[in-house]
Motif scaffolding. Structure first.
Motif, short mmCIF file in Angstrom:
data_model
loop_
_atom_site.label_atom_id
_atom_site.label_comp_id
_atom_site.label_asym_id
_atom_site.label_seq_id
_atom_site.Cartn_x
_atom_site.Cartn_y
_atom_site.Cartn_z
N GLY A 247 0.55 -1.04 0.02
CA GLY A 247 -0.14 0.01 -0.10
C GLY A 247 0.94 1.13 0.22
N GLY A 248 2.03 1.10 -0.54
CA GLY A 248 2.96 2.38 -0.45
C GLY A 248 3.75 2.59 0.81
N ARG A 249 3.72 1.58 1.76
CA ARG A 249 4.25 1.83 3.02
C ARG A 249 5.34 0.98 2.88
NH1 ARG A 249 -0.88 1.39 3.90
NH2 ARG A 249 -0.53 -0.39 4.68
N GLY A 250 6.44 1.09 3.76
CA GLY A 250 7.83 0.53 3.98
C GLY A 250 7.18 -1.00 4.88
N LEU A 251 7.89 -1.70 4.80
CA LEU A 251 7.67 -3.11 5.50
C LEU A 251 8.37 -3.23 6.88
CD1 LEU A 251 6.46 -5.60 3.89
CD2 LEU A 251 7.71 -3.72 2.29
N ASP A 252 7.45 -3.53 7.79
CA ASP A 252 8.17 -3.75 9.27
C ASP A 252 8.99 -4.91 9.51
OD1 ASP A 252 6.18 -1.79 10.42
OD2 ASP A 252 4.51 -3.37 10.03
N VAL A 253 8.78 -5.98 8.57
CA VAL A 253 9.96 -7.17 8.84
C VAL A 253 10.21 -7.66 7.46
CG1 VAL A 253 9.93 -9.51 9.44
CG2 VAL A 253 8.97 -7.73 10.98
N VAL A 254 11.49 -7.97 7.21
CA VAL A 254 11.68 -8.59 6.02
C VAL A 254 12.59 -9.80 6.26
CG1 VAL A 254 12.90 -8.42 3.82
CG2 VAL A 254 11.85 -6.48 4.50
N LEU A 255 12.35 -11.19 5.55
CA LEU A 255 13.23 -12.23 6.08
C LEU A 255 13.70 -12.54 4.49
CD1 LEU A 255 10.35 -14.44 7.58
CD2 LEU A 255 11.89 -12.77 8.49
N GLU A 256 15.44 -12.33 4.75
CA GLU A 256 16.04 -12.32 3.54
C GLU A 256 17.06 -13.30 3.71
OE1 GLU A 256 17.54 -12.08 0.56
OE2 GLU A 256 19.41 -10.72 1.21
N MET A 257 17.07 -14.09 2.38
CA MET A 257 18.08 -15.32 2.37
C MET A 257 18.75 -15.51 0.97
SD MET A 257 15.98 -17.28 0.20
CE MET A 257 17.04 -18.56 0.19
N THR A 258 18.76 -14.10 0.23
CA THR A 258 19.42 -14.40 -1.20
C THR A 258 20.71 -13.72 -1.16
OG1 THR A 258 17.04 -14.05 -2.07
CG2 THR A 258 18.91 -13.65 -3.51
N GLY A 259 20.80 -12.59 -0.83
CA GLY A 259 22.11 -11.92 -0.56
C GLY A 259 22.25 -10.98 -1.92
N GLY A 260 23.72 -10.77 -2.15
CA GLY A 260 23.87 -9.80 -3.50
C GLY A 260 23.01 -8.56 -3.30
N PRO A 261 22.39 -8.04 -4.32
CA PRO A 261 21.77 -6.66 -4.54
C PRO A 261 20.35 -6.66 -3.93
CG PRO A 261 21.80 -7.79 -6.79
CD PRO A 261 22.83 -8.62 -5.99
N VAL A 262 19.93 -7.88 -3.61
CA VAL A 262 18.53 -8.17 -3.03
C VAL A 262 18.50 -7.80 -1.47
CG1 VAL A 262 16.58 -9.91 -2.40
CG2 VAL A 262 17.73 -10.07 -4.45
N THR A 263 19.86 -7.65 -0.87
CA THR A 263 19.86 -7.36 0.54
C THR A 263 19.70 -5.91 0.51
OG1 THR A 263 21.31 -9.32 1.08
CG2 THR A 263 21.12 -7.68 2.50
N ALA A 264 20.36 -5.28 -0.29
CA ALA A 264 20.20 -3.87 -0.27
C ALA A 264 18.82 -3.27 -0.64
CB ALA A 264 21.24 -3.13 -1.38
N GLN A 265 18.25 -4.00 -1.61
CA GLN A 265 16.91 -3.75 -1.97
C GLN A 265 15.95 -3.97 -0.91
OE1 GLN A 265 15.16 -2.55 -4.73
NE2 GLN A 265 16.95 -2.93 -6.74
N SER A 266 16.05 -4.84 -0.10
CA SER A 266 15.27 -5.30 0.99
C SER A 266 15.45 -4.26 2.20
CB SER A 266 15.69 -6.72 1.46
OG SER A 266 15.63 -7.76 0.35
N LEU A 267 16.56 -3.78 2.36
CA LEU A 267 16.94 -2.74 3.37
C LEU A 267 16.21 -1.49 2.94
CD1 LEU A 267 20.66 -2.97 4.13
CD2 LEU A 267 18.73 -2.96 5.78
N ALA A 268 16.18 -1.41 1.77
CA ALA A 268 15.35 0.02 1.14
C ALA A 268 13.91 -0.06 1.32
CB ALA A 268 15.79 0.40 -0.40
N ALA A 269 13.28 -1.41 1.34
CA ALA A 269 11.99 -1.43 1.47
C ALA A 269 11.52 -1.28 2.91
CB ALA A 269 11.65 -3.03 1.08
N LEU A 270 12.52 -1.46 3.89
CA LEU A 270 11.88 -1.31 5.35
C LEU A 270 11.33 0.11 5.62
CD1 LEU A 270 14.84 -2.93 7.30
CD2 LEU A 270 12.56 -3.79 6.95
N ALA A 271 10.42 0.19 6.46
CA ALA A 271 9.84 1.18 7.05
C ALA A 271 10.77 1.78 8.20
CB ALA A 271 8.58 0.91 7.67
N PRO A 272 10.51 2.92 8.83
CA PRO A 272 11.50 3.30 10.08
C PRO A 272 11.02 2.20 11.27
CG PRO A 272 10.66 5.12 9.10
CD PRO A 272 9.78 4.05 8.28
N LEU A 273 11.95 1.84 11.74
CA LEU A 273 11.90 0.87 12.92
C LEU A 273 11.71 -0.59 12.44
CD1 LEU A 273 10.00 2.68 15.58
CD2 LEU A 273 12.34 2.50 15.45
N GLY A 274 11.96 -0.74 10.96
CA GLY A 274 11.75 -2.06 10.51
C GLY A 274 13.01 -2.97 10.90
#
Length: 320
Positions: A199-226
């Protein structure tokens, strides 16, 4: 001395080094029980063991496999995590690691819960400290851990569950398991896609197991306090280093999870297994069966797993 069928590695390499062999039955040491294996789990970590031999104590020859379900000599049905030796008809297991399987849980489900189920539970409840109403992004959402994490997030009261997967079929499976939205994990702007799905908002939790550029993209998707939990590197490419000042600017948290460390916390895995067994028995949690193959088919299973062509839980049947 009696013999059994097992998969053995005599040289490190790719799937071609996995050989079906006849070896001596294991002799249980004091405090161990012999388990007649009905199913042996196949995990992504097993492909690392055969290819590079980087895990502690990797002396050749060895029998891979870190999880089994079967019966002890007295007929008790148990599931167990073992250092190695699982790809075989029989394995010696420390008695304290042999978890009795309740009657309401089938062998395949019990096998899947040992490593992948407990990992999914710990990711959400211990590492990410997920709260009711949180939005959760699950990478590899059709895989062994991901398919369980999608369901566990839903039953734990997640406000929105976003699944990331690499094919239409895998995204359809994630939606069937309870995800609210499914996005293409190959999207060049994965962070934007994840935010749109939320809905246009950042994520509270991301479970990441890919590595590479996906990790940076996942960080960018987090909401404050995510919170982002890193628990694998399927791409075999290390992510860019995380700059601590950047975390402070967005008040985000990055942590990691290795299941072995949870085993050192008394009662933690037992608590996870009890919760997982209960949810399987009452129908809230469904284990996705990706494949069950005979020991002679292990090379193809490893090839499919390394190429990320699989879904759900994978297992070997030593009786085939």
């Amino acid at each position: 001395m009696t013999a059994m069928r097992a998969v053995q590695i005599k040289n490190f390499g790719g799937p071609e080094v996995l050989e079906l062999a006849e070896v001596a039955d294991p002799l249980p040491a004091p405090g161990e029980v012999l388990v007649e294996v009905s199913l042996a789990g196949v995990n992504y970590r097993d492909t690392h063991l055969s290819e590079v031999g980087t895990l502690p104590g990797d002396l050749l020859p060895l029998i891979p496999g870190m999880e089994v379900v079967g019966r002890t000599a007295d007929g008790t049905r148990v599931a167990a995590v073992v250092p190695r030796g699982g790809y075989a008809q029989r394995v010696a297991v420390p008695a304290q690691l042999a978890v009795p399987v309740p009657d309401g849980v089938d062998d395949f489900s019990a096998l899947a819960l040992l490593v992948q189920g407990t990992t999914a539970w710990l990711l959400l409840h211990e590492s990410a400290r997920m709260r009711a109403g949180d939005s959760v992004l699950v990478h590899a959402a059709a895989g062994g851990v991901g398919s369980l994490a999608v369901q566990l997030a839903r039953t734990a009261g997640a406000g929105r569950v976003i699944a990331a997967a690499g094919s239409p079929e895998k995204r359809a499976l994630a939606l069937d398991l309870g995800a609210d939205e499914a996005i293409d994990s190959h999207d060049p702007d994965l962070a934007a896609a994840a935010r749109r799905a939320n809905g246009g908002r950042g994520l509270d939790v991301v479970l990441e197991m890919t590595g590479g550029p996906v990790t940076a993209q996942s960080l960018a998707a987090l909401a404050p306090l995510g919170r982002l939990v890193f628990y694998g590197m399927a791409s075999r490419t290390a992510p860019a280093p995380v700059e601590l000042p950047a975390l402070m600017e967005t008040s985000t948290t990055v942590c990691g999870l290795m299941l072995e460390h949870a085993m050192t916390r008394p009662g933690l895995l037992e608590r996870a297994m009890d919760a997982l067994f209960e949810q399987v028995a009452d129908g809230r949690l469904r284990v996705v069966c990706g494949a069950v193959r005979g020991l002679s088919e292990v090379r193809g299973l490893h090839e499919d797993l390394a190429a990320r062509r699989t879904v759900g839980k994978l297992a070997l049947d030593p009786g085939r």
